[in-house]
Design a protein around this motif. Structure first.
Motif, PDB file in Angstrom:
ATOM      1  N   VAL A 191       0.842  -1.198   0.000  1.00 57.74           N
ATOM      2  CA  VAL A 191       0.000   0.000   0.000  1.00 57.74           C
ATOM      3  C   VAL A 191       0.883   1.257   0.000  1.00 57.74           C
ATOM      4  N   ILE A 192       2.036   1.169   0.670  1.00 60.29           N
ATOM      5  CA  ILE A 192       2.974   2.296   0.702  1.00 60.29           C
ATOM      6  C   ILE A 192       3.683   2.432  -0.631  1.00 60.29           C
ATOM      7  N   HIS A 193       4.218   1.306  -1.125  1.00 52.87           N
ATOM      8  CA  HIS A 193       4.908   1.296  -2.423  1.00 52.87           C
ATOM      9  C   HIS A 193       5.044  -0.151  -2.874  1.00 52.87           C
ATOM     10  N   THR A 194       4.903  -0.384  -4.165  1.00 44.76           N
ATOM     11  CA  THR A 194       5.015  -1.758  -4.676  1.00 44.76           C
ATOM     12  C   THR A 194       6.379  -2.369  -4.365  1.00 44.76           C
ATOM     13  N   ASP A 195       7.427  -1.543  -4.279  1.00 47.48           N
ATOM     14  CA  ASP A 195       8.764  -2.069  -3.939  1.00 47.48           C
ATOM     15  C   ASP A 195       8.780  -2.678  -2.543  1.00 47.48           C
ATOM     16  N   ASP A 220      -2.379  -1.859  14.052  1.00 50.92           N
ATOM     17  CA  ASP A 220      -0.948  -2.155  14.129  1.00 50.92           C
ATOM     18  C   ASP A 220      -0.137  -0.909  13.803  1.00 50.92           C
ATOM     19  N   VAL A 221       0.954  -0.709  14.546  1.00 52.72           N
ATOM     20  CA  VAL A 221       1.931   0.329  14.212  1.00 52.72           C
ATOM     21  C   VAL A 221       3.137  -0.408  13.645  1.00 52.72           C
ATOM     22  N   MET A 222       3.512  -0.093  12.384  1.00 56.08           N
ATOM     23  CA  MET A 222       4.434  -0.961  11.643  1.00 56.08           C
ATOM     24  C   MET A 222       5.631  -0.202  11.073  1.00 56.08           C
ATOM     25  N   HIS A 223       6.727  -0.927  10.989  1.00 55.07           N
ATOM     26  CA  HIS A 223       7.919  -0.441  10.276  1.00 55.07           C
ATOM     27  C   HIS A 223       8.394  -1.590   9.404  1.00 55.07           C
ATOM     28  N   PHE A 224       8.461  -1.365   8.089  1.00 53.52           N
ATOM     29  CA  PHE A 224       8.806  -2.443   7.166  1.00 53.52           C
ATOM     30  C   PHE A 224      10.282  -2.405   6.797  1.00 53.52           C
ATOM     31  N   ARG A 225      10.853  -3.600   6.696  1.00 51.98           N
ATOM     32  CA  ARG A 225      12.209  -3.745   6.162  1.00 51.98           C
ATOM     33  C   ARG A 225      12.099  -4.450   4.814  1.00 51.98           C
ATOM     34  N   PHE A 226      12.768  -3.899   3.810  1.00 59.24           N
ATOM     35  CA  PHE A 226      12.668  -4.481   2.471  1.00 59.24           C
ATOM     36  C   PHE A 226      13.983  -4.252   1.731  1.00 59.24           C
ATOM     37  N   ASN A 227      14.133  -4.997   0.641  1.00 59.56           N
ATOM     38  CA  ASN A 227      15.337  -4.894  -0.187  1.00 59.56           C
ATOM     39  C   ASN A 227      14.949  -5.160  -1.629  1.00 59.56           C
ATOM     40  N   VAL A 228      15.199  -4.222  -2.518  1.00 57.28           N
ATOM     41  CA  VAL A 228      14.846  -4.384  -3.934  1.00 57.28           C
ATOM     42  C   VAL A 228      16.122  -4.368  -4.751  1.00 57.28           C
TER      43      VAL A 228
END
Length: 364
Positions: free
Chosen positions: A308-312, A356-364
């Motif tokens: 929802v924030i970004h497809t990445d 929920d209060v969330m922080h996402f970790r991702f790698n593209v």
């Protein structure tokens, strides 16, 4: 996500739209005042967002939103193109949920398109037009697959059974949303039809001031009729909402509400109810730059919600650091949450929860 305000001409749709969006759509005492649908992006009232903002003190606070459409009034014969029927039905097909306004008050100064106030008749008028349109599109689909079904195609035969069930329901003047489809049947055969009477609906009973809290006989009749329809009913005094909307200060509005026995504007309750009607929920991100409410579909996994924030964020999802709103509001900061062991690390299968209060970790 879009919710469409529908109803007969002159029942208060545009006035309600103005209360929700402050967009000042044209509103007048004659049919078909609204032709092209008015569109407003409406903030979803959420006290949790205010509490988070008070704790974090960010540069910006961004609420969740719902898109509201004020759609032209419908009349008898709309399914055959009467009035603005074709245009109306095309507009409503594009929405995700229906907010059906019913006039549940008497007022000799406001013209009723059928000459008298009868919300049960009004509901039936619109239901029949929507059912006829759905019947038309379902029968076209049935004609298309009938040959395949007769030649032994198992998939076509299965779909034919579903279509026949829908047709029988519509021919008995029932809405498709009253059918309890299996999840598989809905996914494979029903959703692609985009049937109007399958959309979730909220009936908004537009009452006068004396019915703003407990309703009236008209409202009781509507509640009884829709009990088996899997639909919501909301009581709203639209003219009073319009008066409240004209007041400049928050204090003035609160005094007005207290005078008539309400704790908050009905429009705020309606927006939250519409949000739930669309099966939407909210998670939050909270940092110094912004505290933001993000809208996601109930039942979404963490990667879907991150998208929802970004497809990445979805494509490169690694994990999510999660805490509940209740814990965040209790401890007040990431540091204190960590010390208390209240931040969880969740993976791809985690089903995101409302608040929920969330922080996402991702790698593209």
């Amino acid at each position: 996500m879009k919710a469409g305000i529908v109803g007969l001409p002159n029942v208060g749709k545009s006035t309600l739209f103005n209360c929700l969006s402050n967009a000042k759509a044209q509103s007048a005492n004659f049919p078909f005042c609204t032709i092209e649908p008015n569109i407003g992006v409406v903030n979803v009232p959420d006290k949790r967002l205010d509490i988070l903002a008070d704790l974090v003190k960010p540069e910006k606070v961004i609420p969740a939103t719902v898109e509201i459409l004020d759609i032209a009034g419908l009349v008898k014969g709309a399914s055959k193109g009467e009035g603005l029927g074709n245009q109306f039905l095309g507009n409503i097909r594009e929405t995700d949920a229906i907010l059906h306004v019913l006039r549940c008050f008497e007022d000799d100064n406001i013209v009723h398109v059928d000459g008298s106030v009868n919300p049960l008749r009004d509901k039936e008028t619109i239901d029949i037009e929507l059912q006829l349109k759905d019947l038309e599109s379902t029968e076209k689909r049935r004609d298309k697959i009938l040959r395949s079904a007769r030649t032994g195609n198992k998939e076509a035969q299965k779909e034919l059974l579903i279509l026949d069930q829908i047709i029988a329901t519509l021919e008995s003047a029932q809405n498709v949303r009253s059918i309890a489809f299996s999840e598989e049947d809905r996914l494979n055969y029903v959703n692609m039809l985009q049937l109007i009477t399958d959309k979730p609906v909220m009936y908004i009973c537009n009452v006068s001031e004396d019915g703003a809290i407990s309703g009236n006989d008209f409202v009781d009749q509507i509640k009884q009729v829709v009990a088996q329809e899997n639909a919501q009913v909301l009581i709203l005094a639209v003219s009073i909402e319009a008066d409240i909307n004209e007041l400049d200060s928050y204090d003035e509005r609160q005094l007005f509400l207290e005078d008539i026995g309400l704790t908050e504007p009905g429009s705020a309750k309606l927006i939250r109810s519409a949000y739930k009607l669309l099966s939407l929920q909210t998670y939050f991100t909270a940092g110094e730059k912004e505290v933001k409410a993000w809208t996601f579909k109930k039942g979404s996994t963490a990667p879907k919600a991150a998208g929802v924030i970004h497809t990445d964020f979805e494509k490169g999802f690694i994990c999510a650091e999660v805490t509940s709103f209740e814990d965040f509001s209790r401890f007040g900061s990431d540091q204190k949450l960590k010390e208390a062991g209240k931040i969880r690390v969740e993976g791809k299968q985690y089903i995101v929860q409302d608040g929920d209060v969330m922080h996402f970790r991702f790698n593209v």
